[in-house]
Design a protein around this motif. Structure first.
Motif, PDB file in Angstrom:
ATOM      1  N   TRP A   1       0.753  -1.275   0.029  1.00 34.95           N
ATOM      2  CA  TRP A   1       0.041   0.023   0.007  1.00 34.95           C
ATOM      3  C   TRP A   1       0.951   1.375  -0.011  1.00 34.95           C
ATOM      4  N   ASP A   2       1.926   1.059   0.657  1.00 41.42           N
ATOM      5  CA  ASP A   2       2.739   2.412   0.659  1.00 41.42           C
ATOM      6  C   ASP A   2       3.389   2.572  -0.484  1.00 41.42           C
ATOM      7  N   THR A   3       3.795   1.476  -1.355  1.00 40.24           N
ATOM      8  CA  THR A   3       4.393   1.703  -2.901  1.00 40.24           C
ATOM      9  C   THR A   3       3.024   2.121  -3.624  1.00 40.24           C
ATOM     10  N   ALA A   4       1.971   1.618  -3.443  1.00 43.39           N
ATOM     11  CA  ALA A   4       0.766   2.099  -4.343  1.00 43.39           C
ATOM     12  C   ALA A   4       0.617   3.712  -4.079  1.00 43.39           C
ATOM     13  N   ALA A   5       0.633   4.028  -2.857  1.00 43.73           N
ATOM     14  CA  ALA A   5       0.483   5.465  -2.412  1.00 43.73           C
ATOM     15  C   ALA A   5       1.473   6.295  -3.189  1.00 43.73           C
ATOM     16  N   PHE A   6       2.737   5.954  -2.977  1.00 43.20           N
ATOM     17  CA  PHE A   6       3.844   6.590  -3.745  1.00 43.20           C
ATOM     18  C   PHE A   6       3.632   6.552  -5.352  1.00 43.20           C
ATOM     19  N   ILE A   7       3.065   5.591  -5.808  1.00 40.02           N
ATOM     20  CA  ILE A   7       2.909   5.560  -7.438  1.00 40.02           C
ATOM     21  C   ILE A   7       2.119   6.862  -7.666  1.00 40.02           C
ATOM     22  N   VAL A   8       0.812   6.718  -6.965  1.00 39.53           N
ATOM     23  CA  VAL A   8      -0.451   7.657  -7.154  1.00 39.53           C
ATOM     24  C   VAL A   8       0.225   9.041  -6.943  1.00 39.53           C
ATOM     25  N   PHE A   9       0.914   9.328  -6.029  1.00 39.13           N
ATOM     26  CA  PHE A   9       1.474  10.620  -5.466  1.00 39.13           C
ATOM     27  C   PHE A   9       2.210  11.172  -6.843  1.00 39.13           C
ATOM     28  N   LEU A  10       3.420   9.896  -7.257  1.00 40.08           N
ATOM     29  CA  LEU A  10       4.191  10.454  -8.342  1.00 40.08           C
ATOM     30  C   LEU A  10       3.340  10.853  -9.819  1.00 40.08           C
ATOM     31  N   ALA A  11       2.300  10.093 -10.004  1.00 34.18           N
ATOM     32  CA  ALA A  11       1.284  10.257 -11.090  1.00 34.18           C
ATOM     33  C   ALA A  11       0.769  11.656 -10.992  1.00 34.18           C
ATOM     34  N   PHE A  12       0.305  12.016  -9.734  1.00 32.41           N
ATOM     35  CA  PHE A  12      -0.300  13.585  -9.586  1.00 32.41           C
ATOM     36  C   PHE A  12       0.480  14.557  -9.826  1.00 32.41           C
ATOM     37  N   VAL A  13       1.999  14.212  -9.274  1.00 35.91           N
ATOM     38  CA  VAL A  13       2.768  15.226  -9.414  1.00 35.91           C
ATOM     39  C   VAL A  13       3.191  15.335 -11.078  1.00 35.91           C
TER      40      VAL A  13
END
Length: 94
Positions: free
Chosen positions: A33-45
């Motif tokens: 879940w930490d990895t998925a949240a980081f990927i979502v954050f990178l996609a947003f940025v």
């Protein structure tokens, strides 16, 4: 109340040691879940940066690349601005 300078320094030192320990063990995230949240954050940025790049490109191209800007000719007036807007109310005529 607030933390003292010594407590803040100690807290930063503990956090730095924890981060360095994770870097050494090559396990930056504790769960998938930490990895998925980081990927979502990178996609947003990335999306925000792409939109900013498009806005800058649009502003630059509309200022420099428009046909009237190169020749120095005045802009054409829209035909909608030449005519009065609305409908004449003939019932009010005497």
């Amino acid at each position: 109340m607030g933390l003292s300078v010594e407590e803040l320094g100690e807290e930063l030192k503990v956090t730095a040691q924890e981060v360095l320990g994770r870097l050494r063990s090559r396990q930056l995230f504790q769960s998938p879940w930490d990895t998925a949240a980081f990927i979502v954050f990178l996609a947003f940025v990335g999306t925000v940066l792409l939109l900013l790049l498009l806005v800058i490109a649009h502003c630059c191209c509309s200022c420099c690349c428009s046909p009237g800007a190169r020749r120095g000719s005045p802009r054409k007036v829209s035909p909608w601005k030449e005519r009065p807007k609305g409908v004449d109310n003939l019932a009010l005529e005497p």
